[in-house]
Design an enzyme around this catalytic site. Structure first.
Site, mmCIF file in Angstrom:
data_model
loop_
_atom_site.group_PDB
_atom_site.id
_atom_site.type_symbol
_atom_site.label_atom_id
_atom_site.label_comp_id
_atom_site.label_asym_id
_atom_site.label_seq_id
_atom_site.Cartn_x
_atom_site.Cartn_y
_atom_site.Cartn_z
ATOM 1 N N GLU A 1 -9.012 15.943 -4.594
ATOM 2 C CA GLU A 1 -7.496 15.817 -3.941
ATOM 3 C C GLU A 1 -7.187 14.356 -3.771
ATOM 4 O O GLU A 1 -8.262 13.606 -3.629
ATOM 5 C CB GLU A 1 -7.306 16.555 -2.564
ATOM 6 N N LYS B 1 -6.422 11.021 -1.543
ATOM 7 C CA LYS B 1 -6.543 10.482 -0.284
ATOM 8 C C LYS B 1 -5.254 9.823 0.010
ATOM 9 O O LYS B 1 -5.006 8.830 -0.127
ATOM 10 C CB LYS B 1 -8.034 9.601 -0.216
ATOM 11 N N ASP C 1 -2.569 8.227 2.298
ATOM 12 C CA ASP C 1 -2.635 7.188 3.147
ATOM 13 C C ASP C 1 -1.624 7.395 4.345
ATOM 14 O O ASP C 1 -0.926 6.548 4.655
ATOM 15 C CB ASP C 1 -2.663 5.749 2.580
ATOM 16 N N TYR D 1 -4.029 20.143 4.384
ATOM 17 C CA TYR D 1 -5.040 20.237 3.347
ATOM 18 C C TYR D 1 -6.448 21.199 3.701
ATOM 19 O O TYR D 1 -7.463 21.475 3.285
ATOM 20 C CB TYR D 1 -5.902 18.970 2.859
ATOM 21 N N LYS E 1 -13.151 5.856 -2.168
ATOM 22 C CA LYS E 1 -12.301 4.799 -2.075
ATOM 23 C C LYS E 1 -12.046 3.745 -3.241
ATOM 24 O O LYS E 1 -13.017 3.496 -3.751
ATOM 25 C CB LYS E 1 -12.773 4.165 -0.831
ATOM 26 N N CYS F 1 20.023 -25.510 3.186
ATOM 27 C CA CYS F 1 19.919 -24.884 1.946
ATOM 28 C C CYS F 1 18.992 -25.817 0.984
ATOM 29 O O CYS F 1 19.535 -26.960 0.533
ATOM 30 C CB CYS F 1 20.957 -24.316 1.290
ATOM 31 N N CYS G 1 21.264 -26.407 -2.378
ATOM 32 C CA CYS G 1 22.486 -26.949 -2.525
ATOM 33 C C CYS G 1 22.710 -27.858 -1.200
ATOM 34 O O CYS G 1 23.810 -28.509 -0.970
ATOM 35 C CB CYS G 1 23.589 -25.822 -2.649
ATOM 36 N N CYS H 1 22.052 -19.451 3.455
ATOM 37 C CA CYS H 1 23.064 -20.313 3.147
ATOM 38 C C CYS H 1 24.399 -19.687 2.976
ATOM 39 O O CYS H 1 24.448 -18.887 2.386
ATOM 40 C CB CYS H 1 22.518 -20.729 1.827
ATOM 41 N N CYS I 1 26.508 -21.651 -4.016
ATOM 42 C CA CYS I 1 24.969 -22.437 -4.137
ATOM 43 C C CYS I 1 24.240 -21.891 -5.630
ATOM 44 O O CYS I 1 24.271 -20.738 -5.800
ATOM 45 C CB CYS I 1 24.226 -21.648 -3.114
HETATM 46 S S1 IVH Z 1 -10.215 15.917 4.641
HETATM 47 C C1 IVH Z 1 -13.430 16.752 8.024
HETATM 48 N N1 IVH Z 1 -8.587 15.553 2.541
HETATM 49 O O1 IVH Z 1 -8.463 10.653 5.385
HETATM 50 C C2 IVH Z 1 -12.514 15.448 7.117
HETATM 51 N N2 IVH Z 1 -8.823 13.996 4.561
HETATM 52 O O2 IVH Z 1 -11.319 9.464 5.840
HETATM 53 C C3 IVH Z 1 -11.283 16.054 7.157
HETATM 54 N N3 IVH Z 1 -7.280 11.934 4.615
HETATM 55 O O3 IVH Z 1 -9.109 11.682 8.729
HETATM 56 C C4 IVH Z 1 -10.554 15.245 6.198
HETATM 57 N N4 IVH Z 1 -6.023 12.608 2.535
HETATM 58 O O4 IVH Z 1 -6.760 11.412 7.654
HETATM 59 C C5 IVH Z 1 -8.792 14.922 3.857
HETATM 60 N N5 IVH Z 1 -6.966 15.322 0.838
HETATM 61 C C6 IVH Z 1 -7.491 14.938 2.151
HETATM 62 C C7 IVH Z 1 -7.022 13.584 2.813
HETATM 63 C C8 IVH Z 1 -7.722 13.336 4.025
HETATM 64 C C9 IVH Z 1 -5.944 11.697 3.313
HETATM 65 C C10 IVH Z 1 -7.289 11.129 5.282
HETATM 66 C C11 IVH Z 1 -7.371 11.903 6.739
HETATM 67 C C12 IVH Z 1 -8.986 11.741 7.290
HETATM 68 C C13 IVH Z 1 -9.351 10.567 6.442
HETATM 69 C C14 IVH Z 1 -10.909 10.668 6.358
#
Ligand code: IVH
Length: 669
Positions: free
Chosen positions: A118, A120, A122, A228, A316, A408, A411, A426, A431
């Site tokens: 999946e 990750k 942010d 998730y 990561k 500025c 100009c 400005c 300008c």
């Molecule tokens: S599973 C028991 N799935 O990443 C662990 N986490 O580095 C549960 N995150 O605290 C996390 N996308 O905030 C999971 N598809 C994903 C995620 C995800 C983002 C974040 C989440 C977690 C952090 C862990």
């Protein structure tokens, strides 16, 4: 629109409307496939609100009307998690990902297994709890054992279902609360307009929104929730992770579609490479890929360490940050004349791209970073946005302070900083640095719509001195245009005809085309409709300008200083001579809005304890009231915060009633 059925009881009608609204919310916020217009949705919502007002005993917390409650809080209540909300171990490169895979294979003793890969996301993790299919509580991760109750804020997240159809179940979802890049840019623009610091990234902005003390702040910041995990009594509800995700989707949750069931780690590595390359195409930020062993039975065999599951890992992406030296700070002038400090960097490779410039946004940001020329900084590239300076890593031995220029840099005109704004501008509309940008804006589609007036042409016109202001466009001859490079007689005639045709564009477009700071398409429309002519607008005093809907003190100030500048006046006169449209049909004033504050005029002074000024204004207007910038006999109430200004004295002098924030909130109820 659902058809009214005459035999329905109010309770039945309310339930039918709620179901229809939920259906359309799901189409819009989860599937991104709306089937009705916003107006139709609003009309239905309004009908439901009215019915609920008439029958308050029928209001339930899962009604679509209940997303934004009302009351600000003192703080957050701590809540224990049903099972620990732990974190994930990280794999920082492919080798570490393969190490993880080897460990899993060994521990599972060679049996067949699969991974779910999946994105990750942010954002920040959040648990959302449901009782009998109804959303009852949301909790942040906190320290993993105890989080904060953010129920009222989470309720405002439109992709979070308040009721799950077809289940009478008690369960918990865990997922990510996040903000997309577009909302992030908007939130930061608002922060800037209010003179507040920018958020460093969408995650911080999402955290701020989710933990705001006022739910309407969360609502205005448009968060998203993508779950998730699906748990019952702290344990997985389905036999496999993939099945949980499918189940969540069926329930109406917004489950991220960019996932893959991988037969082995090779497929997983390919998925990582694919998304590392495509990450900028997403509307939100991701920072890696999460792998989870699919079978819950196998997850249980693998178990947990003290910190994280052994059955999952976060791969990561390599950081898109690098260190380098700020060799200079230069100032760029944009279309509206905003002066933006830009760091000139010793060129550095960040994720395959050489970066030699980074925006510093504004003077306050330079101060916040504590940045001086010669310092070594951490620079980040994210999405397709301009790289930015994250922080100073160490100070240069011979560092040099940066000062915003008093004139500025292009100009030499005066620069101004509007009250409450962070940007210096400005004031000279001619300008040269602004000129190309403003000509492009003036000619663009939706403004004066001059087809063919693109960058290449504008560059030549300005560089050859043929265009020194947008008014010069109307004096260009076919010969002038045909004399330019790559311009055949035929295209010159076409562009010339397009320029002539643009004289007929209605006033709102002319106004928008002038490039007055903070006056875009919508405000131009409102101004033209309210005042009926450019001259009325150009001559209106501040208070009069603020009588127009949605025009607050800052916008009024921007309009005033624009027309107070003699060069801008000259431009207006030349455009008048060119025969542009300067009048517009007035829009009849709307009957006072319905709402508890209909017909009431408010003035705000001083700092309120909880509400930012813009929020207070929005809420008053939403309740049908009006906010103006100065106290007069027409003022109904003056809302007084900390360190009030002379407006309080004026209110006392005129005997106008005053309120504090609490009093205002009471009226808003
Ligand atoms: S599973 C028991 N799935 O990443 C662990 N986490 O580095 C549960 N995150 O605290 C996390 N996308 O905030 C999971 N598809 C994903 C995620 C995800 C983002 C974040 C989440 C977690 C952090 C862990």
């Amino acid at each position: 629109m659902p058809h009214s059925k005459s035999h329905e009881t109010p309770a039945q009608k309310i339930e039918r409307l709620r179901e229809t609204l939920r259906h359309h919310e799901h189409l819009y916020y989860v599937l991104d496939q709306p089937e009705i217009t916003d107006a139709e949705y609003d009309a239905m919502m309004q009908e439901l609100r009215k019915l609920e007002e008439a029958h308050p005993e029928l209001i339930t917390p899962d009604s679509p009307t209940q997303r934004v409650g009302g009351k600000p809080r003192e703080g957050f209540v701590k809540v224990a998690h049903s099972s620990p909300m732990l974190s994930l171990d990280n794999a920082l490169n492919e080798a570490e990902l393969r190490d993880f895979d080897r460990r899993v294979r060994e521990l599972l003793g060679g049996g067949h297994f699969r991974y779910v890969a999946e994105l990750k996301l942010d954002g920040l993790s959040m648990a959302a709890r449901y009782r009998d299919g109804v959303f009852v509580q949301a909790v942040t991760r906190g320290d993993g054992l105890v989080g904060e109750d953010v129920t009222e804020n989470a309720r405002t997240i439109r992709s979070l279902p308040l009721r799950v159809a077809g289940t009478e179940d008690t369960f918990e979802t865990r997922g990510e609360a996040l903000m997309n890049r577009k909302s992030f840019e908007k939130v930061n623009a608002e922060q800037e307009a209010q003179g507040k610091p920018r958020f460093a990234n969408p995650r911080n902005a999402a955290a701020g929104a989710l933990r705001a003390l006022e739910p309407w702040v969360t609502a205005s910041r448009k968060l998203d929730y993508q779950p998730y995990f699906l748990l019952k009594d702290g344990a997985a509800m389905e036999k496999s992770h993939w099945a949980s995700l499918e189940r969540l989707k069926e329930m109406g949750f917004k489950v991220n579609e960019n996932r893959k069931l991988c037969a082995d780690i090779e497929e997983g590595v390919a998925f990582c490479n694919e998304w590392e390359a495509k990450r900028d195409s997403l509307p939100y930020e991701i920072d890696g890929v999460v792998f989870k062993v699919d079978s819950v039975a196998q997850q249980e065999r693998l178990g947990w360490t003290a910190k994280a599951p052994r059955w999952a890992i976060a791969y990561k992406f390599p950081p898109r940050q690098a260190r380098t030296v700020v060799e200079d700070i230069r100032v760029q002038v944009g279309r509206t004349g905003a002066l933006t400090p830009v760091a000139v960097l010793r060129p550095v490779d960040i994720g395959g791209v050489t970066v030699s410039r980074a925006t510093l946004h504004n003077e306050d940001e330079v101060a916040r970073l504590g940045l001086e020329i010669g310092d070594t900084v951490l620079v980040e590239r994210s999405g397709d946005v301009i790289p930015k300076v994250v922080r100073v890593v160490h100070e240069g031995a011979q560092r040099r302070r940066f000062h915003m220029p008093a004139k500025c840099p292009e100009c030499g005109s005066e620069v101004v900083r509007e009250p409450g704004a962070v940007a210096w501008r400005c004031i000279n509309v001619d300008c040269p640095a602004r000129l190309k940008e403003s000509v492009l804006h003036f000619a663009s589609r939706g403004v004066m719509d001059i087809d063919g007036m693109g960058e290449v042409l504008v560059d030549q016109l300005v560089d050859r001195g043929l265009v020194k202001s947008v008014a010069d466009l109307y004096e260009l001859t076919v010969e002038d245009l045909a004399g330019l490079e790559r311009m055949a007689e035929k295209s010159a005639k076409k562009v010339h005809a397009n320029i002539q045709a643009s004289r007929k564009r209605p006033l709102p477009r002319v106004l928008n085309g002038l490039g007055i700071p903070m006056v875009g398409e919508r405000t131009a429309q409102i101004l033209a409709g309210t005042f009926g002519s450019l001259d009325e607008i150009a001559d209106a005093p501040l208070e009069t300008l603020q009588e127009a809907e949605e025009v607050g003190p800052k916008v009024a100030e921007a309009i005033r200083s624009f027309f107070d500048e003699p060069r801008n006046r000259k431009l207006v006169e030349r455009l008048r001579k060119a025969g542009l449209v300067f009048t517009h049909e007035k829009t009849p004033r709307k009957a006072a809005h319905a709402g508890p504050l209909a017909g009431k005029v408010f003035v705000l002074t001083g700092t309120l304890p909880n509400l930012a000024r813009e929020e207070a204004k929005e809420r008053i207007e939403a309740a049908g009231g009006k906010v103006t910038g100065s106290v007069s006999k027409k003022t109904s109430y003056v809302v007084v915060g900390d360190e009030p200004g002379s407006k309080l004295d004026k209110a006392r002098e005129l005997g106008i009633p005053t309120l504090n924030e609490e009093g205002l909130l009471d009226m808003l109820k």
